[in-house]
Design a protein around this motif. Structure first.
Motif, PDB file in Angstrom:
ATOM      1  N   GLN A 327      46.253  50.970  47.264  1.00  0.00           N
ATOM      2  CA  GLN A 327      47.214  51.689  46.429  1.00  0.00           C
ATOM      3  C   GLN A 327      46.569  52.769  45.562  1.00  0.00           C
ATOM      4  O   GLN A 327      47.275  53.500  44.855  1.00  0.00           O
ATOM      5  N   PHE A 328      45.243  52.867  45.594  1.00  0.00           N
ATOM      6  CA  PHE A 328      44.555  53.838  44.748  1.00  0.00           C
ATOM      7  C   PHE A 328      44.366  55.166  45.485  1.00  0.00           C
ATOM      8  O   PHE A 328      44.128  55.192  46.698  1.00  0.00           O
ATOM      9  N   MET A 329      44.435  56.282  44.746  1.00  0.00           N
ATOM     10  CA  MET A 329      44.186  57.595  45.317  1.00  0.00           C
ATOM     11  C   MET A 329      42.734  57.698  45.799  1.00  0.00           C
ATOM     12  O   MET A 329      41.868  56.914  45.384  1.00  0.00           O
ATOM     13  N   ASP A 330      42.466  58.708  46.630  1.00  0.00           N
ATOM     14  CA  ASP A 330      41.136  58.802  47.238  1.00  0.00           C
ATOM     15  C   ASP A 330      40.068  59.320  46.293  1.00  0.00           C
ATOM     16  O   ASP A 330      38.890  59.347  46.655  1.00  0.00           O
ATOM     17  N   ASN A 331      40.426  59.747  45.083  1.00  0.00           N
ATOM     18  CA  ASN A 331      39.402  60.100  44.089  1.00  0.00           C
ATOM     19  C   ASN A 331      39.327  59.065  42.968  1.00  0.00           C
ATOM     20  O   ASN A 331      38.875  59.351  41.862  1.00  0.00           O
ATOM     21  N   VAL A 332      39.767  57.838  43.277  1.00  0.00           N
ATOM     22  CA  VAL A 332      39.583  56.690  42.394  1.00  0.00           C
ATOM     23  C   VAL A 332      38.556  55.759  43.019  1.00  0.00           C
ATOM     24  O   VAL A 332      38.615  55.472  44.219  1.00  0.00           O
ATOM     25  N   ILE A 333      37.615  55.299  42.202  1.00  0.00           N
ATOM     26  CA  ILE A 333      36.656  54.279  42.629  1.00  0.00           C
ATOM     27  C   ILE A 333      36.779  53.109  41.664  1.00  0.00           C
ATOM     28  O   ILE A 333      36.653  53.289  40.451  1.00  0.00           O
ATOM     29  N   VAL A 334      37.056  51.935  42.179  1.00  0.00           N
ATOM     30  CA  VAL A 334      37.139  50.745  41.338  1.00  0.00           C
ATOM     31  C   VAL A 334      35.720  50.235  41.097  1.00  0.00           C
ATOM     32  O   VAL A 334      34.981  49.939  42.036  1.00  0.00           O
ATOM     33  N   GLN A 335      35.356  50.154  39.821  1.00  0.00           N
ATOM     34  CA  GLN A 335      33.992  49.778  39.419  1.00  0.00           C
ATOM     35  C   GLN A 335      33.957  48.297  39.073  1.00  0.00           C
ATOM     36  O   GLN A 335      34.596  47.857  38.127  1.00  0.00           O
ATOM     37  N   VAL A 336      33.197  47.527  39.839  1.00  0.00           N
ATOM     38  CA  VAL A 336      33.187  46.066  39.750  1.00  0.00           C
ATOM     39  C   VAL A 336      31.807  45.591  39.321  1.00  0.00           C
ATOM     40  O   VAL A 336      30.796  45.983  39.900  1.00  0.00           O
ATOM     41  N   LYS A 337      31.764  44.732  38.304  1.00  0.00           N
ATOM     42  CA  LYS A 337      30.482  44.145  37.917  1.00  0.00           C
ATOM     43  C   LYS A 337      29.918  43.334  39.071  1.00  0.00           C
ATOM     44  O   LYS A 337      30.659  42.775  39.874  1.00  0.00           O
ATOM     45  N   ASN A 338      28.598  43.232  39.129  1.00  0.00           N
ATOM     46  CA  ASN A 338      27.963  42.578  40.272  1.00  0.00           C
ATOM     47  C   ASN A 338      28.380  41.118  40.422  1.00  0.00           C
ATOM     48  O   ASN A 338      28.441  40.591  41.523  1.00  0.00           O
ATOM     49  N   GLY A 339      28.675  40.460  39.312  1.00  0.00           N
ATOM     50  CA  GLY A 339      29.120  39.067  39.364  1.00  0.00           C
ATOM     51  C   GLY A 339      30.505  38.903  38.780  1.00  0.00           C
ATOM     52  O   GLY A 339      31.032  39.816  38.132  1.00  0.00           O
ATOM     53  N   PRO A 340      31.139  37.748  38.964  1.00  0.00           N
ATOM     54  CA  PRO A 340      32.527  37.558  38.534  1.00  0.00           C
ATOM     55  C   PRO A 340      32.725  37.257  37.054  1.00  0.00           C
ATOM     56  O   PRO A 340      33.860  37.254  36.583  1.00  0.00           O
ATOM     57  N   ILE A 341      31.646  37.010  36.307  1.00  0.00           N
ATOM     58  CA  ILE A 341      31.800  36.714  34.880  1.00  0.00           C
ATOM     59  C   ILE A 341      31.372  37.916  34.048  1.00  0.00           C
ATOM     60  O   ILE A 341      32.176  38.776  33.733  1.00  0.00           O
ATOM     61  N   ASP A 342      30.070  38.022  33.732  1.00  0.00           N
ATOM     62  CA  ASP A 342      29.678  39.103  32.820  1.00  0.00           C
ATOM     63  C   ASP A 342      28.155  39.214  32.726  1.00  0.00           C
ATOM     64  O   ASP A 342      27.566  38.787  31.734  1.00  0.00           O
ATOM     65  N   PHE A 343      27.515  39.801  33.720  1.00  0.00           N
ATOM     66  CA  PHE A 343      26.086  40.154  33.653  1.00  0.00           C
ATOM     67  C   PHE A 343      25.195  38.966  33.279  1.00  0.00           C
ATOM     68  O   PHE A 343      24.239  39.106  32.514  1.00  0.00           O
ATOM     69  N   GLN A 344      25.509  37.787  33.791  1.00  0.00           N
ATOM     70  CA  GLN A 344      24.701  36.612  33.475  1.00  0.00           C
ATOM     71  C   GLN A 344      23.320  36.700  34.139  1.00  0.00           C
ATOM     72  O   GLN A 344      23.129  37.442  35.105  1.00  0.00           O
ATOM     73  N   PRO A 345      22.337  35.947  33.630  1.00  0.00           N
ATOM     74  CA  PRO A 345      21.009  35.983  34.253  1.00  0.00           C
ATOM     75  C   PRO A 345      21.035  35.716  35.754  1.00  0.00           C
ATOM     76  O   PRO A 345      20.223  36.256  36.493  1.00  0.00           O
ATOM     77  N   ARG A 346      21.951  34.874  36.194  1.00  0.00           N
ATOM     78  CA  ARG A 346      22.200  34.746  37.640  1.00  0.00           C
ATOM     79  C   ARG A 346      23.676  34.426  37.855  1.00  0.00           C
ATOM     80  O   ARG A 346      24.222  33.522  37.218  1.00  0.00           O
ATOM     81  N   GLU A 347      24.291  35.185  38.748  1.00  0.00           N
ATOM     82  CA  GLU A 347      25.665  34.936  39.175  1.00  0.00           C
ATOM     83  C   GLU A 347      25.750  35.126  40.676  1.00  0.00           C
ATOM     84  O   GLU A 347      25.006  35.922  41.243  1.00  0.00           O
ATOM     85  N   PRO A 348      26.677  34.436  41.329  1.00  0.00           N
ATOM     86  CA  PRO A 348      27.021  34.834  42.694  1.00  0.00           C
ATOM     87  C   PRO A 348      27.690  36.204  42.637  1.00  0.00           C
ATOM     88  O   PRO A 348      28.152  36.630  41.579  1.00  0.00           O
ATOM     89  N   TYR A 349      27.743  36.882  43.754  1.00  0.00           N
ATOM     90  CA  TYR A 349      28.364  38.199  43.748  1.00  0.00           C
ATOM     91  C   TYR A 349      29.867  38.083  43.491  1.00  0.00           C
ATOM     92  O   TYR A 349      30.493  37.057  43.772  1.00  0.00           O
ATOM     93  N   SER A 350      30.448  39.141  42.934  1.00  0.00           N
ATOM     94  CA  SER A 350      31.890  39.135  42.688  1.00  0.00           C
ATOM     95  C   SER A 350      32.640  39.110  44.007  1.00  0.00           C
ATOM     96  O   SER A 350      32.371  39.915  44.910  1.00  0.00           O
ATOM     97  N   PRO A 351      33.638  38.222  44.142  1.00  0.00           N
ATOM     98  CA  PRO A 351      34.375  38.142  45.408  1.00  0.00           C
ATOM     99  C   PRO A 351      35.247  39.367  45.677  1.00  0.00           C
ATOM    100  O   PRO A 351      35.771  39.509  46.783  1.00  0.00           O
ATOM    101  N   LEU A 352      35.394  40.273  44.688  1.00  0.00           N
ATOM    102  CA  LEU A 352      36.139  41.506  44.954  1.00  0.00           C
ATOM    103  C   LEU A 352      35.449  42.365  46.009  1.00  0.00           C
ATOM    104  O   LEU A 352      36.103  43.098  46.742  1.00  0.00           O
ATOM    105  N   PHE A 353      34.116  42.272  46.051  1.00  0.00           N
ATOM    106  CA  PHE A 353      33.396  43.011  47.085  1.00  0.00           C
ATOM    107  C   PHE A 353      33.714  42.375  48.440  1.00  0.00           C
ATOM    108  O   PHE A 353      33.506  41.192  48.659  1.00  0.00           O
ATOM    109  N   GLY A 354      34.232  43.181  49.327  1.00  0.00           N
ATOM    110  CA  GLY A 354      34.648  42.683  50.628  1.00  0.00           C
ATOM    111  C   GLY A 354      36.106  42.303  50.692  1.00  0.00           C
ATOM    112  O   GLY A 354      36.644  42.075  51.783  1.00  0.00           O
ATOM    113  N   ALA A 355      36.760  42.239  49.517  1.00  0.00           N
ATOM    114  CA  ALA A 355      38.159  41.812  49.492  1.00  0.00           C
ATOM    115  C   ALA A 355      39.131  42.986  49.391  1.00  0.00           C
ATOM    116  O   ALA A 355      40.344  42.778  49.436  1.00  0.00           O
TER     117      ALA A 355
END
Length: 672
Positions: A327-355
């Motif tokens: 639904q986003f225009m082609d000059n929109v980029i959704v910026q997602v943190k690497n993990g699903p919580i908030d820059f923790q020392p270790r997190e699994p990757y955010s499930p938004l990537f690939g979704a």
């Protein structure tokens, strides 16, 4: 103290091979050549003049030619790619653009600085991402949210009349590692940044950055039409609101023709956004994108959203954004943190990537060490970012952003060794396939010395540092058990009247008499189901789940047998002890580095390592003493007895200060 005396003797008696330094030159510590190198080019532009100036001052390898090429090979490398070749003693730098020639120049000088053989080069390079930006969380008053290296580099009260020479030094450092964009202000943005007076100041910075190939972006407040424009609403579907943004975009591009676009934090942590008007994130982003599109600008729309809810916080960004795919225009980029919580020392990757296969996504890393000991601890982050890329293919991303660790401290980053993360972010943003070890080695060689007696042991320290921080802070998938507010020290027992549950550590560690960890399996919050089936099969199983994430996805019994054969409790104790031992080892290795480092930087780094070692003990004692009140189990053999009691540690209250690091000497003494 005996250690301090020994350090002083080592410093005074060392045969220091480099002159005293303050860290301001970063990794660009080139020696000026005694006679000018022969540099030839038929091109004249501000960017090419920068490249020629760098080569004339620092290149030692003979004649260099810079040329623009229009052949198929160079077009295949894109607007920023380049080739470097050596034939008959002449080194040729070629690209389709002046920016590519500048990047090639810094590549060549990096090879020379690292002692590479430059006599027979045949190099072809292009960046993995078109957009490689630093996000500065700098505020109009000069403070920096999550900044640990002084005040803001941008002196808004002086601009545009006074342009600090550090602005060009900053741009040069970024260009040298391929960063091509900078977001000047905090995502918790003030509407005033878009005032006409402030835009003239932004223009002054853009003019400095432009020859270095760096575009300027701004974080914008979604309610700016109300607070700055006097409108009654910021509803993205209101025609007057859309027109206000269009006029503002026209004003910006009249001043700054190459302006990059907007970064937006909306409907997150109290920030205004389209959801205030029952509109979607896509509708809000698209309204801004329409205003920027005629000028070639983009919108980077952050997916860091969560709200008071019965849903696991780790699930909320996915739940809100996944239905908006396509639904986003082609000059929109959704910026997602690497993990699903908030820059923790270790997190699994955010499930938004690939979704969201029909939406352009970019990853947001945190270079500043909000949750990794601020600028007091060494935590070389390239291994963390490589861990992310082991799950997510760079080809699936449009861009990459890093929350900067840069302030106005003379050494830029507070901790001299923290400069490595700025450097590593840029190098991996250009090429995510680079090895963490190779980046560490080339950074050390350029920043300190190429002597292998220094580079080899310090590379090992850097490569082990992030894992050590995970061990002494939150091993085995523990997360967000920091002290309230400043996210520096441990406070797994934290209770704040009126605070939301998902702002408190107990929400995340779930410790009880049975075990430890957050159950995100199909039988728990079911956050695991947001991942692909192949990942679900691994993360959902207690037996198969990687142990670095086991307490992230499972509530594990204290006596559960781990891969080592230890119980969970014993393994937890072992990991904390290993982290403490590593931190102490880092300080010991650094003591041996005094012959290779100038005394100023040696002393500054030594002080930081001492703090880190002390803080590691603090973390170990606080967490294990607290969790032991649930496990009721003894410390295993090989684990140091606690220095501090839980009662003492609960009294520690560090000041919350966004630009001055709390100090570990504020811990209680053993007699308190």
């Amino acid at each position: 103290m005996l250690k301090s005396v020994l350090l002083a003797l080592l410093i005074c008696g060392a045969a220091v091979t480099s002159r005293a330094e303050d860290g301001s030159r970063l990794w660009l510590r080139y020696d000026t050549v005694s006679s000018s190198a022969k540099i030839e080019t038929r091109i004249d532009s501000p960017t090419v003049r920068l490249a020629v100036g760098e080569l004339s001052s620092f290149w030692k390898g003979g004649k260099v030619e810079l040329q623009l090429m229009a052949d198929s090979r160079h077009y295949s490398l894109g607007n920023e790619g380049y080739t470097i070749s050596t034939r008959n003693g002449v080194t040729t730098l070629s690209s389709v653009s002046e920016k590519g020639l500048l990047y090639a120049t810094y590549h060549l000088l990096r090879l020379q600085s690292c002692g590479a053989d430059c006599s027979n080069l045949d190099i072809s390079e292009k960046p993995a991402f078109d957009i490689r930006v630093l996000n500065h969380w700098d505020n109009p008053d000069g403070t920096i949210e999550r900044g640990y290296a002084g005040q803001s580099l941008w002196k808004w009260e002086e601009l545009p009349a006074v342009v600090s020479p550090r602005y060009a030094e900053y741009a040069r450092a970024n260009a040298s590692i391929g960063i091509n964009g900078t977001v000047l202000n905090n995502v918790n943005a003030s509407p005033d940044v878009l005032s006409s007076d402030n835009l003239i100041k932004v223009k002054a910075l853009a003019d400095v950055f432009r020859p270095y190939g760096i575009k300027v972006y701004l974080s914008v407040n979604f309610a700016s039409p109300i607070k700055l424009g006097g409108l009654a609403t910021a509803d993205p579907l209101d025609g007057k609101v859309a027109e206000w943004w269009k006029v503002k975009a026209d004003e910006i591009y009249t001043l700054i023709p190459d302006f990059g676009g907007f970064l937006v934090k909306a409907n997150s942590e109290g920030q205004p956004g389209p959801c205030d008007y029952h509109r979607t994130h896509a509708e809000g982003a698209n309204m801004l994108a329409a205003a920027l599109k005629p000028h070639g600008g983009i919108v980077m729309w952050r997916a860091f959203v969560y709200s008071p809810s019965d849903d696991d916080r780790a699930k909320q960004a996915y739940l809100e954004f996944r239905p908006l795919d396509g639904q986003f225009m082609d000059n929109v980029i959704v910026q997602v943190k690497n993990g699903p919580i908030d820059f923790q020392p270790r997190e699994p990757y955010s499930p938004l990537f690939g979704a969201m296969p029909h939406t352009q996504l970019m990853v947001e890393f945190q270079v500043t060490q909000e949750y990794l000991g601020h600028s007091n601890h060494l935590a070389y982050l390239a291994p963390m970012w490589k861990e992310f890329y082991s799950y997510i293919a760079p080809a699936d991303l449009k861009a990459v952003a890093g929350v900067a660790n840069i302030g106005d401290n003379i050494n830029w980053c507070g901790h001299d060794l923290a400069q490595s993360n700025w450097y590593a972010f840029g190098r991996l943003a250009w090429n995510p396939e680079l090895a963490s070890r190779d980046i560490a080695e080339e950074w050390l060689e350029q920043t300190f010395t190429a002597d292998k007696e220094f580079v080899s042991p310090m590379t090992e320290v850097m490569m082990e540092s992030r894992e050590a921080v995970v061990d002494y802070m939150m091993p085995l998938g523990l997360h967000h058990i920091f002290a309230w507010g400043h996210h520096y020290g441990p406070e797994p027992w934290c209770e704040i009247d009126g605070a939301r549950p998902d702002w408190l550590p107990k929400y995340y560690h779930q410790a009880d008499a049975d075990g430890l960890g957050f159950d995100r399996t199909e039988n728990g919050s079911d956050a695991v189901s947001q991942y692909p089936d192949s990942i679900v099969a691994v993360f959902n199983s207690l037996e198969k789940c990687p142990e670095e994430f086991i307490l992230w996805f499972h509530h594990v019994p204290w006596k559960h047998k781990m891969a080592s054969g230890r119980t969970l409790w014993d393994e937890l104790c072992f990991r904390y002890q290993r982290g403490v031992d590593s931190a102490k080892h880092f300080a010991e290795v650094w003591e041996e580095m005094s012959p290779y480092v100038d005394s100023e930087r040696y002393s500054a780094v030594s002080h930081r390592f001492d703090i880190q070692a002390s803080d590691a003990v603090w973390w170990k004692d606080a967490c294990l003493e607290y969790f032991r009140t649930f496990s009721r189990m003894k410390y295993p053999s090989g684990v140091d007895k606690p220095v501090f009691s839980l009662k003492q540690l609960k009294k520690v209250k560090l000041p919350i200060d966004n630009y001055t690091c709390p100090s570990a000497d504020m811990l209680p003494s053993a007699n308190d």
